[in-house]
Design a protein around this motif. Structure first.
Motif, PDB file in Angstrom:
ATOM      1  N   VAL A  69       0.847  -1.189   0.000  1.00 43.53           N
ATOM      2  CA  VAL A  69       0.000   0.000   0.000  1.00 43.53           C
ATOM      3  C   VAL A  69       0.883   1.239   0.000  1.00 43.53           C
ATOM      4  O   VAL A  69       1.982   1.242   0.566  1.00 43.53           O
ATOM      5  N   TYR A  84      -1.964   1.093  -4.597  1.00 45.35           N
ATOM      6  CA  TYR A  84      -1.191  -0.094  -4.250  1.00 45.35           C
ATOM      7  C   TYR A  84      -0.059  -0.230  -5.250  1.00 45.35           C
ATOM      8  O   TYR A  84      -0.280  -0.157  -6.454  1.00 45.35           O
ATOM      9  N   THR A 109      -2.451  -6.019  -8.725  1.00 48.17           N
ATOM     10  CA  THR A 109      -2.931  -5.508  -7.445  1.00 48.17           C
ATOM     11  C   THR A 109      -3.241  -4.018  -7.523  1.00 48.17           C
ATOM     12  O   THR A 109      -4.191  -3.543  -6.885  1.00 48.17           O
ATOM     13  N   TYR A 113      -6.924  -2.655  -6.536  1.00 47.00           N
ATOM     14  CA  TYR A 113      -7.145  -1.679  -5.469  1.00 47.00           C
ATOM     15  C   TYR A 113      -7.850  -0.435  -5.992  1.00 47.00           C
ATOM     16  O   TYR A 113      -8.736   0.119  -5.324  1.00 47.00           O
ATOM     17  N   ASN A 117     -11.209   1.068  -4.570  1.00 44.13           N
ATOM     18  CA  ASN A 117     -11.147   2.418  -4.021  1.00 44.13           C
ATOM     19  C   ASN A 117     -12.136   3.351  -4.707  1.00 44.13           C
ATOM     20  O   ASN A 117     -12.734   4.227  -4.062  1.00 44.13           O
ATOM     21  N   SER A 174      -5.849 -12.068  -1.647  1.00 45.50           N
ATOM     22  CA  SER A 174      -5.544 -10.693  -2.044  1.00 45.50           C
ATOM     23  C   SER A 174      -4.743  -9.947  -0.977  1.00 45.50           C
ATOM     24  O   SER A 174      -5.087  -9.975   0.206  1.00 45.50           O
ATOM     25  N   ILE A 176      -4.786  -6.863  -0.857  1.00 43.97           N
ATOM     26  CA  ILE A 176      -5.689  -5.765  -0.485  1.00 43.97           C
ATOM     27  C   ILE A 176      -6.582  -6.200   0.675  1.00 43.97           C
ATOM     28  O   ILE A 176      -6.875  -5.409   1.573  1.00 43.97           O
ATOM     29  N   GLU A 180      -6.939  -4.198   4.172  1.00 44.94           N
ATOM     30  CA  GLU A 180      -8.235  -3.824   4.739  1.00 44.94           C
ATOM     31  C   GLU A 180      -8.408  -4.445   6.126  1.00 44.94           C
ATOM     32  O   GLU A 180      -8.917  -3.807   7.041  1.00 44.94           O
TER      33      GLU A 180
END
Length: 366
Positions: A69, A84, A109, A113, A117, A174, A176, A180
Motif C-alpha cells: 500500500v 497499491y 494488485t 485496489y 477504491n 488478495s 488488499i 483492509e
C-alpha cells in the motif's frame, strides 16, 4: 580465482539490473507546490521518497518485494492519493482542487485496489453531498427532511464498512484484503478479525502485511475485554509518575486522546459530567495524551476544565502506553474494574453513560 570473482561480480550486477521496478508517472492539474512525497510499505516498515514537480508532472521509481500500500501526498495533505504498488508501470492523473478526482491506472494488485477504491470514493461523494444537503435543510428550518436525509447519509456511510468486510471474506488471496483487515482490526472487532485472518490464504498470512496482522492480533488479545489491564507508568505535566495499579479498588476509564483530536475534545464535556456524577461512588478517569507539544496539551486541559489526572510522554503516536494498548486512532478508551480487569472498551457518549449507570445506579438530577 580472479575469473571466479569477476564472474560473481558480473552475476550480482546482472541480478541488480534485472530486479523489477515500479515506475509511477503522474500529472496533477492545478498543482502549485514543487515537491511531493511517496510513502509505501507496512505500518511497521515503510519507505519514503520525494519527487520534484514541474508543471504538475512528476515520477517515482523503485522496487518492492511484494505488493504494498502507498500514498502520494503533499506536506499539507491537500493532495493525497492512495494506491497499491507493485513492480510495474503505473499512471496517475488528477486535479489538486478535487480530493476525489484522482485516477490510478495499472495492472494486477494496483488495478484491483483502484477499482475497489473508486467504489468507496463514489459512495463518499454521494454521502458528503447528502450530509451537506441535510445541513442546509436544518439551517433553513426543515428539521424533518434534514433528519431523513441524515439517516440516508449515515446508512451510506456505514455501507463502506460492510463492503470492506465482505471484500476481505471474499478475496482470501488478495494483498488488499490483508490491508483492509489490518485497518479493521481493533479491540472491538478482534473476534471477527481473527476469523477473517484464519480465512486468508497461507501466502497472504506469510507476507509482510500478513505477519503484521498476526502481530496486531497478538497484541490486542492482551488488552481485550476480560483480560487483566497491562500495567504502565507515565508522568503528569509536572513530572510525577502515575501507575495504573494505583487505581486498584476503583473503576477507572483509561482515556486516550489529544489536544488536536476534534472528537476527543467534543467528548470531554460528557466525560466531565460522568466524572462529577460518579467520582464519589468509585469512578475515576486517567487521560493519556498523544500530544507531542506540552503547551498545546496543557492549554486543552485548561480550556476543557478537566480535573482528573493527565499523563503523557509527549511522543505523539509513539506514546509508550498507546503502543502497549495497540492504539492507532483516538479517542479510545478502556474501562478497568477495581480488580484491574478490562470490562469494556471504546465507551463514548451514551454507551459510556449507560454502562456507568449500570455499575453505580442512576444519580438523581439536581
Amino acid at each position: 580465482m580472479k575469473a571466479a570473482l569477476c564472474l560473481l561480480i558480473t552475476n550480482n550486477a546482472l541480478a541488480q539490473k534485472k530486479a523489477p521496478q515500479f515506475l509511477i508517472k503522474a500529472k496533477i492539474a492545478n498543482f502549485t507546490d514543487s515537491l511531493l512525497f511517496l510513502n509505501y510499505g507496512t505500518l511497521s516498515a515503510s519507505s519514503i521518497d520525494s519527487a520534484v514537480v514541474k508543471n504538475g508532472v512528476f515520477t517515482f521509481k523503485g522496487h518492492v518485494k511484494e505488493p504494498a500500500v502507498a500514498m502520494i501526498f503533499t506536506k499539507n495533505f491537500k493532495v493525497k492519493i492512495d494506491l497499491y504498488l507493485e513492480n510495474s508501470n503505473i499512471a496517475v492523473e488528477g486535479d489538486a482542487n478535487s480530493q476525489f478526482k484522482y485516477k490510478v491506472t495499472g495492472t494486477g494488485t494496483t488495478k484491483e485496489y483502484e477499482q475497489l477504491n473508486q467504489r468507496f470514493m463514489d459512495n463518499r461523494i454521494r454521502t458528503v453531498a447528502l450530509f451537506q444537503k441535510a445541513y442546509d435543510l436544518k439551517n433553513a428550518g426543515d428539521t424533518v427532511a434534514a433528519k431523513q436525509l441524515q439517516a440516508r447519509a449515515d446508512s451510506q456511510y456505514q455501507w463502506e464498512y460492510k463492503a470492506r468486510h465482505e471484500y476481505i471474506a471474499g478475496h482470501p488471496k488478495s494483498y488488499i484484503s490483508a490491508f483492509e483487515l489490518l485497518g479493521y482490526t481493533t479491540t472491538i472487532t478482534l473476534s471477527n478479525s481473527i476469523k477473517l485472518f484464519n480465512g486468508l490464504d497461507a501466502s497472504i498470512k506469510e507476507s509482510n502485511i500478513g505477519k503484521e496482522i498476526a502481530a496486531r492480533i497478538e497484541l490486542l488479545s492482551k488488552v481485550e475485554e476480560g483480560k487483566p489491564a497491562q500495567e504502565f507508568t507515565q508522568s503528569t505535566p509536572d513530572g510525577k509518575p502515575v501507575t495504573l495499579s494505583s487505581y486498584k479498588g476503583r473503576y477507572v476509564l483509561v482515556e486516550f486522546w489529544a489536544s488536536w483530536c476534534g472528537p476527543c475534545r467534543a467528548e470531554n464535556p460528557n466525560l466531565l459530567k460522568q466524572y462529577q456524577l460518579y467520582n464519589n461512588k468509585g469512578f475515576d478517569i486517567l487521560s493519556v495524551s498523544l500530544d507531542n507539544n506540552k503547551d498545546n496539551w496543557l492549554k486543552a486541559v485548561e480550556k476543557d476544565a478537566l480535573p482528573w489526572t493527565q499523563v503523557s510522554d509527549l511522543k505523539g503516536w509513539s506514546n509508550e502506553v498507546a503502543v502497549l494498548y495497540g492504539i492507532r486512532a483516538v479517542p479510545a478508551s478502556f474501562l478497568i474494574d477495581p480488580a484491574g480487569k478490562i470490562v469494556a472498551t471504546g465507551l463514548r457518549g451514551e454507551t459510556l453513560n449507560k454502562k456507568l449507570e449500570t455499575l453505580f445506579g442512576q444519580v438523581p438530577a439536581n
